[in-house]
Design an enzyme around this catalytic site. Structure first.
Site, PDB file in Angstrom:
ATOM      1  N   HIS A  62      31.454  84.850 -19.590  1.00 32.37           N
ATOM      2  CA  HIS A  62      31.698  83.713 -20.477  1.00 32.37           C
ATOM      3  C   HIS A  62      32.876  83.947 -21.412  1.00 32.37           C
ATOM      4  O   HIS A  62      33.176  85.081 -21.773  1.00 32.37           O
ATOM      5  CB  HIS A  62      30.466  83.444 -21.353  1.00 32.37           C
ATOM      6  CG  HIS A  62      29.225  83.150 -20.570  1.00 32.37           C
ATOM      7  ND1 HIS A  62      27.983  83.514 -21.008  1.00 32.37           N
ATOM      8  CD2 HIS A  62      29.024  82.514 -19.383  1.00 32.37           C
ATOM      9  CE1 HIS A  62      27.068  83.123 -20.136  1.00 32.37           C
ATOM     10  NE2 HIS A  62      27.682  82.518 -19.141  1.00 32.37           N
ATOM     11  N   LYS A  72      33.317  88.568 -30.213  1.00 29.61           N
ATOM     12  CA  LYS A  72      31.872  88.817 -30.239  1.00 29.61           C
ATOM     13  C   LYS A  72      31.609  90.267 -30.645  1.00 29.61           C
ATOM     14  O   LYS A  72      32.330  91.172 -30.238  1.00 29.61           O
ATOM     15  CB  LYS A  72      31.259  88.601 -28.850  1.00 29.61           C
ATOM     16  CG  LYS A  72      31.404  87.195 -28.322  1.00 29.61           C
ATOM     17  CD  LYS A  72      30.867  87.087 -26.903  1.00 29.61           C
ATOM     18  CE  LYS A  72      31.051  85.679 -26.366  1.00 29.61           C
ATOM     19  NZ  LYS A  72      30.611  85.571 -24.967  1.00 29.61           N
ATOM     20  N   TYR A 132      24.209  88.882 -30.829  1.00 29.54           N
ATOM     21  CA  TYR A 132      25.640  89.034 -31.059  1.00 29.54           C
ATOM     22  C   TYR A 132      26.140  88.038 -32.088  1.00 29.54           C
ATOM     23  O   TYR A 132      25.657  86.933 -32.205  1.00 29.54           O
ATOM     24  CB  TYR A 132      26.438  88.950 -29.754  1.00 29.54           C
ATOM     25  CG  TYR A 132      26.270  87.682 -28.954  1.00 29.54           C
ATOM     26  CD1 TYR A 132      27.218  86.671 -29.008  1.00 29.54           C
ATOM     27  CD2 TYR A 132      25.167  87.511 -28.121  1.00 29.54           C
ATOM     28  CE1 TYR A 132      27.073  85.517 -28.254  1.00 29.54           C
ATOM     29  CE2 TYR A 132      25.014  86.370 -27.361  1.00 29.54           C
ATOM     30  CZ  TYR A 132      25.978  85.370 -27.437  1.00 29.54           C
ATOM     31  OH  TYR A 132      25.824  84.225 -26.701  1.00 29.54           O
ATOM     32  N   ASP A 168      25.938  79.601 -14.488  1.00 24.87           N
ATOM     33  CA  ASP A 168      26.607  80.858 -14.160  1.00 24.87           C
ATOM     34  C   ASP A 168      26.801  81.032 -12.662  1.00 24.87           C
ATOM     35  O   ASP A 168      27.680  81.781 -12.231  1.00 24.87           O
ATOM     36  CB  ASP A 168      25.834  82.052 -14.736  1.00 24.87           C
ATOM     37  CG  ASP A 168      26.008  82.176 -16.237  1.00 24.87           C
ATOM     38  OD1 ASP A 168      26.890  81.495 -16.816  1.00 24.87           O
ATOM     39  OD2 ASP A 168      25.261  82.965 -16.847  1.00 24.87           O
TER      40      ASP A 168
END
Length: 185
Positions: A62, A72, A132, A168
């Site tokens: 991603h 991130k 995250y 995905d």
């Protein structure tokens, strides 16, 4: 805190100081002042938390396009993952290169994934929780992905038939993906 550079410039592996005794442990997983002293100047605006109930769940790869790109700061609070970062900055000497890391609740390592990198992970054990921080809010409009099994990337995942979301399972290859990142050198 120990900070390790990786083979992908800008991606950093972080080992926080952990203080343990017979009761358990204490650690600061984020301290803005300490991170700034180590050159991590990002202002995080959102925390995310995911649970994968089965081993073999693969989430990724991603990223968000500019102007909503995200840095991130990833950690695992239960279980373990094989975490992968791919450089998608056109013109970068490491464009299309990837690196994998084991992040787990037991090793307490964190991974800083800057803008211009695609990110994904595969759970290694059941009931894995990943948390995250990001420095830009989620944007459905700018949300993109790359196929986890892109043959040009040749990522050495720990599983050949992962459990994927519908989204995905439909990502394009890096060569076909929409990408507005360029290497700033």
């Amino acid at each position: 805190m120990k900070l390790y550079e990786t083979k992908l410039p800008g991606v950093k592996l972080i080992e926080p100081a952990v203080f343990g005794d017979h009761r358990g442990f204490f650690m600061e997983n984020y301290n803005e002042e300490l991170f700034h002293r180590h050159g991590i100047m990002h202002r995080f605006v959102q925390d995310n938390h995911s649970l994968s109930v089965e081993a073999g769940v693969l989430r990724g790869l991603h990223y968000q396009l500019n102007p909503k790109a995200q840095t991130k700061l990833v950690r695992v609070t239960a279980g373990a993952v094989y975490d992968v970062v791919v450089d998608i900055r056109r013109g970068s000497p490491t464009y299309g290169k990837w690196q994998g890391f084991i992040l787990s609740a037991s090793n307490k390592r964190q991974l800083l994934v800057p803008k211009g990198f695609a990110h994904g992970y595969c759970t290694l054990v059941p009931n894995t929780e990943v948390q995250y921080k990001v420095d830009e809010f989620y944007s459905r409009e700018y949300d993109r992905g790359i196929a986890w099994n892109d043959p040009a990337l040749d990522i050495d995942w720990p599983i050949s038939s992962p459990i994927l979301s519908e989204k995905d399972g439909k990502h394009p290859t890096l060569a076909e993906a929409e990408n507005n990142f360029t290497y700033e050198g």
